[in-house]
Design an enzyme around this catalytic site. Structure first.
Site, short mmCIF file in Angstrom:
data_model
loop_
_atom_site.label_atom_id
_atom_site.label_comp_id
_atom_site.label_asym_id
_atom_site.label_seq_id
_atom_site.Cartn_x
_atom_site.Cartn_y
_atom_site.Cartn_z
N GLU A 274 41.81 34.06 24.67
CA GLU A 274 40.84 34.84 25.48
C GLU A 274 40.61 36.22 24.90
OE1 GLU A 274 41.03 33.13 30.05
OE2 GLU A 274 41.50 35.21 29.72
N HIS B 25 57.72 14.91 15.39
CA HIS B 25 57.42 13.47 15.37
C HIS B 25 56.01 13.21 15.85
CE1 HIS B 25 61.67 12.62 14.56
NE2 HIS B 25 61.84 13.74 15.24
N LYS C 12 33.04 31.12 35.97
CA LYS C 12 33.37 31.48 37.35
C LYS C 12 32.08 31.62 38.17
CE LYS C 12 37.79 33.95 36.85
NZ LYS C 12 38.58 35.12 37.18
O1 PA5 Z 1 43.22 36.71 31.63
C1 PA5 Z 1 42.32 36.67 32.46
O2 PA5 Z 1 41.67 37.67 32.74
C2 PA5 Z 1 41.99 35.38 33.19
O3 PA5 Z 1 42.68 34.30 32.67
C3 PA5 Z 1 42.36 35.55 34.66
O4 PA5 Z 1 43.72 35.83 34.78
C4 PA5 Z 1 42.02 34.30 35.45
O5 PA5 Z 1 40.68 33.97 35.28
C5 PA5 Z 1 42.31 34.51 36.94
O6 PA5 Z 1 41.64 35.64 37.41
P1 PA5 Z 1 42.10 36.36 38.71
O7 PA5 Z 1 43.46 36.91 38.50
O8 PA5 Z 1 41.08 37.43 38.94
O9 PA5 Z 1 42.10 35.34 39.81
#
Ligand code: PA5
Length: 464
Positions: free
Chosen positions: A291, A320, A433
């Site tokens: 990310e 394996h 989202k």
């Molecule tokens: O790293 C990130 O920003 C995302 O993976 C969020 O943690 C994930 O989308 C969940 O978001 P939130 O904590 O707002 O529910």
């Protein structure tokens, strides 16, 4: 720092022309120093509040340990509701430090509540969770930084209704902790109105950089883990990230090696722990690396489409399964091994006189075997001229885990700065989202729904 790093097999000296030339350090010294400076100068600012987490005021940490510790003593089960960065930190750390069959241990041996980290919204998984929980002794940390994530809000709605039915509203409220951004988002509004205990996630702490905030610490304290030792380990890694000599700064060094590898077409980064306790660390790493570094544009608005696809493997299991590809497939990978010097236990391979075979194994330990297999894989990769390096943990403890987490976060931040991208945003995730909100009919997302519906699926490209 307690961790050790062996990067011999990233270098030309060891793996020939597939490796990085020693001269690359001098050639890129100015760019590396600038990247390091940009990260260090922004500590505590913008989206880099995570840098300050190991140094949180002790009164805040003491209150959290005390409150959540008491919950942990009352709880038979502790459930984290969250997804992405709100789940992978708690999951990876708790899995590293708890007994490997923690939930199945009898209560007198367990000494901490069972842990469930519920990230997915698979209906069967929710139904299964409900089947095994006794709501009278189940406590929940509802974690969402934005306070808006559909998955987490749905889980909360389902379980809070059940708690109220089973325990009555006043008692139900005491079973819920909410970890979110103070003063912002749907969940914060609900929590404030209902009177839940609330812990804040700093505004500048993104999900995947939040494990050392209450996002992780609430669960760790409830499970009786040593939160202060974890923060001390993280602080040691933060200190080492300040080192200007790259050879003494593992986060900067390995960020540089990975970025050089990417430039040479190594588009895949495999994290391969040789310890079951560290299995979910690979999930944590994969999210952080993917990310943070997978971006379309650089900071100058240029289209770059950078990133390195992270992959997880487990030693020895995946020897394996995956290692054939790593040694003989395309030259597109960097493999990072996580090695443990001292496991928490020693298991001897019995010298069974009645079995007149397997003599080479008898009398050795599984500890020797797993580490020999790791070295053997490392050797096979080196022989095939494949880039790899090893991170050694002297043992898996709160301190070394804290150090490892902070090392990963700094490594990622340094790599992002070297790539000149915004390490801390996730526009690709946000898009999904918003489309989910639209499809579930959330007000304000009407034009997004029209856009989603306009993405036509032609019947001629569908079978069955
Ligand atoms: O790293 C990130 O920003 C995302 O993976 C969020 O943690 C994930 O989308 C969940 O978001 P939130 O904590 O707002 O529910």
């Amino acid at each position: 720092m307690k961790l050790r790093f062996d990067y011999n097999n990233m270098m030309e000296d060891s793996i020939g022309k597939e490796g990085i030339k020693e001269s690359a350090f001098d050639k890129n010294a100015a760019a590396v120093a600038a990247a390091q400076k940009s990260v260090l100068d922004n500590r505590g600012k913008g989206w880099q509040e995570w840098c300050d987490l190991p140094f949180a005021p002790s009164a805040e940490i003491d209150e959290l340990i005390s409150y959540c510790g008491k919950i942990g003593k009352k709880a038979e089960s502790f459930v984290v509701l969250g997804i992405g960065g709100s789940a992978l930190g708690p999951l990876s750390v708790a899995s590293s430090l708890l007994h490997l069959h923690h939930n199945e241990l009898p209560k007198d041996k367990r000494k901490a509540p069972k842990l469930y980290v519920e990230d997915n919204v698979d209906p069967e998984r929710m139904a299964s969770l409900i089947d095994v929980l006794d709501l009278k002794t189940a406590y929940f940390n509802v974690v969402t930084k934005s306070g808006e994530t559909s998955e987490t809000l749905s889980q909360f709605l389902i379980l809070y209704s059940m708690l109220k039915r089973e325990l009555g509203k006043e008692e139900a409220k005491k079973h819920i902790i909410v970890t979110t951004t103070i003063g912002k988002g749907t969940l914060y509004d609900v929590a404030a109105k209902e009177g839940f205990k609330i812990y804040g996630v700093g505004k500048g702490v993104g999900g995947r950089f939040s494990v050392l905030s209450p996002v992780g610490l609430v669960a760790f304290a409830a499970l009786g883990l040593d939160v202060k030792a974890m923060l001390a380990g993280a602080a040691a890694a933060a200190k080492s990230a300040e080192e200007t000599d790259i050879r003494r700064n593992p986060a900067l060094l390995t960020a540089f090696l990975q970025v050089e590898a990417m430039k040479a077409g190594k588009n895949v980064s495999v994290l391969m722990p040789y310890a079951d306790s560290l299995k979910y660390m690979a999930d944590f790493y994969c999210q952080l690396w993917a990310e943070s570094l997978g971006k379309a544009e650089d900071l100058d608005g240029k289209t770059v489409h950078v990133g390195q696809t992270p992959a997880k493997a487990l030693g020895v299991t995946d020897q394996h399964s995956q290692v054939q590809l790593y040694t003989e497939g395309p030259f597109d990978k960097v493999v990072t091994f996580l090695a443990v010097d001292e496991f928490r236990t020693t298991v001897v391979i019995n010298d069974d006189k009645e079995v007149a075979a397997c003599d080479f194994l008898k009398g050795h330990t599984l500890n020797e075997l797993i580490n020999a297999e790791r070295k053997a894989t490392e050797f096979a990769l080196k022989k095939a001229n494949r880039m790899n390096y090893t991170i050694y943990l002297p043992s898996v403890t709160e301190e070394t885990i804290g150090e490892l987490l902070m090392y990963f976060m700094y490594q990622t931040a340094f790599a992002g700065a070297m790539l000149n991208i915004d390490t801390f945003n996730q526009p690709g995730v946000e898009e999904g989202k918003k489309a989910t909100f639209a499809m579930l009919g959330r007000a304000g997302y009407e034009s997004k729904l029209a856009e989603v519906n306009a993405a036509v699926h032609k019947p001629e490209y569908i079978i069955g």
